[in-house]
Design an enzyme around this catalytic site. Sequence first.
Site, PDB file in Angstrom:
ATOM      1  N   TYR A 145      -5.895  -4.727   4.441  1.00  0.00           N
ATOM      2  CA  TYR A 145      -5.245  -3.615   5.123  1.00  0.00           C
ATOM      3  C   TYR A 145      -4.699  -2.651   4.083  1.00  0.00           C
ATOM      4  CZ  TYR A 145      -1.783  -1.096   7.975  1.00  0.00           C
ATOM      5  OH  TYR A 145      -1.036  -0.136   8.612  1.00  0.00           O
ATOM      6  N   ASP A 240      -4.723  -1.963  -4.429  1.00  0.00           N
ATOM      7  CA  ASP A 240      -3.645  -1.665  -3.488  1.00  0.00           C
ATOM      8  C   ASP A 240      -2.545  -2.693  -3.718  1.00  0.00           C
ATOM      9  OD1 ASP A 240      -1.900  -1.394  -1.416  1.00  0.00           O
ATOM     10  OD2 ASP A 240      -3.427  -1.268   0.159  1.00  0.00           O
ATOM     11  N   LYS A 268       6.494  -0.029  -0.504  1.00  0.00           N
ATOM     12  CA  LYS A 268       7.430  -1.141  -0.272  1.00  0.00           C
ATOM     13  C   LYS A 268       8.499  -1.255  -1.372  1.00  0.00           C
ATOM     14  CE  LYS A 268       4.581  -2.987   3.237  1.00  0.00           C
ATOM     15  NZ  LYS A 268       3.176  -3.232   3.440  1.00  0.00           N
TER      16      LYS A 268
HETATM   17  C1  LIG Z   1       2.185  -2.092   4.021  1.00  0.00           C
HETATM   18  C2  LIG Z   1       0.904  -1.849   3.340  1.00  0.00           C
HETATM   19  C3  LIG Z   1       0.306  -0.581   3.308  1.00  0.00           C
HETATM   20  C4  LIG Z   1       0.820   0.579   4.090  1.00  0.00           C
HETATM   21  O1  LIG Z   1       2.084   0.959   3.707  1.00  0.00           O
HETATM   22  P1  LIG Z   1       2.961   1.810   4.775  1.00  0.00           P
HETATM   23  O2  LIG Z   1       4.181   2.162   3.988  1.00  0.00           O
HETATM   24  O3  LIG Z   1       3.208   0.882   5.919  1.00  0.00           O
HETATM   25  O4  LIG Z   1       2.168   2.981   5.164  1.00  0.00           O
HETATM   26  C5  LIG Z   1      -0.823  -0.415   2.537  1.00  0.00           C
HETATM   27  N1  LIG Z   1      -1.357  -1.434   1.855  1.00  0.00           N
HETATM   28  C6  LIG Z   1      -0.817  -2.662   1.882  1.00  0.00           C
HETATM   29  C7  LIG Z   1      -1.438  -3.755   1.070  1.00  0.00           C
HETATM   30  C8  LIG Z   1       0.312  -2.919   2.645  1.00  0.00           C
HETATM   31  O5  LIG Z   1       0.808  -4.151   2.713  1.00  0.00           O
END
Ligand SMILES: *Cc1c(COP(=O)(O)O)cnc(C)c1O
Length: 434
Positions: A145, A240, A268
């Site tokens: 994701y 990511d 985050k």
């Molecule tokens: C949470 C998350 C996102 C998206 O971040 P948001 O701040 O919710 O848009 C993208 N990549 C990973 C791996 C995530 O855990």
Amino acid sequence: MSSVAPGRSLRQRAELCMPGGVSSPVRAFRAVGGDPLIVERGEGCHLTTADGRRVLDFVCSWGPLVLGHAHPEVVEAISVAAARGTSYGVTCGAEIELAELICEMYPGLQQVRFVSSGTEATMSALRLARGATGRDLVVKFAGCYHGHVDQLLVAAGSGLATFGTPDSAGVPEEFASLTRVLPLDDEAAAEELFRKEGDRIAAVIIEPVPANNGLLVQRPEFLSCLRRLTADHGALLVLDEVISGFRLAPGGAAEHYGIEPDLACFGKIIGGGLPVGAFGGRADLMAHLAPIGDVYQAGTLSGNPLAVTAGLTTLRILRRDDAWARLEQLGSRLQARFEAAVTDDSVTLVRAGSLFWLSLQSGDPPRQPELIGAQAAERYRPLFHSLLDAGIYLAPSAYEVGFLSLAHDAGDIDQLVDALASALREARSVVQDQ
Ligand SMILES: *Cc1c(COP(=O)(O)O)cnc(C)c1O
């Protein structure tokens, strides 16, 4: 509050004015049923709900709160920053300091661009990758994701490389058609795709520790293979690190695995609980971004002074307090205590540092989403509610991971394990009674 709409619960009011009563779907508890939490305050590793329950929190806002809720130094820093103005629309000092610190901590990183969420970070990194390479295709992995970016809301396909088909209504097939989806844990499939379309691929994006569809810890060789394939074909490797960044190690999964990406995405933790994202890489790549280059990217609140102050304070505390050793200690205690207390071999605790996940099946931890059995969600539901009744909040879905923070201590870990062991015993005896 109830005087606003007498007779209506907060949940009913939320559901009237917000779709599903929430601002993000998993919060609605659809996967586990029951009343979604509505929270009044967080302190350390505890949440207090609007109806006065206090729960031990192992979700930690889905990762940002590596120091726990309302860490006094973060609260103080935000308060001081707020008194100096909440947004300038121009560069500020804390923003420069956070950018310097991120570049210092993360392997190979020379420059970052701040955005306001992880979604924006991955979306913008891929635009940059396409602009810099002059190529159109992006490759992602089933089960990873990357936020709700149109072209990444595609997870279809197992076993073989497939053309992306959208996972969400509202994403035209045409948008997804430039996305290729590969299986995790499969070097041969990646090699095959690169043989066929390697010269059209702008970027491969992956969660180096996939943590949004269970915890699908990858073999280091698989990640090295992606590094080699992308380099050989002039494509960019985008890690990511929105969850893993600054959590798994000071330099995220890149440091942990010894792999330097071309671009990395953050979110985050770097916002310390406020909305921040960032993406970055070598200066020559980042020079493709406006105002220097021709890849447009912008944001009214990007580099927001409160948000970068919260992130900067968080990263400084992590470094000062030897956080990574402590997070690993907490994680290994969880694992050891779990393995001692839970003898049921149809449940395994999967762990990567301070991330954990319950694999509700026997056998080795899965490395691909298809290997998570359909019974997982079924088995998780009663477990989740037993724990919540015992005052412990795990993620309201079998496919979401748990987060440890520096606000947790050994006693909190033990409380989690005791509650889990007893919930599993209870579940087992229910099954045997049937
Ligand atoms: C949470 C998350 C996102 C998206 O971040 P948001 O701040 O919710 O848009 C993208 N990549 C990973 C791996 C995530 O855990």
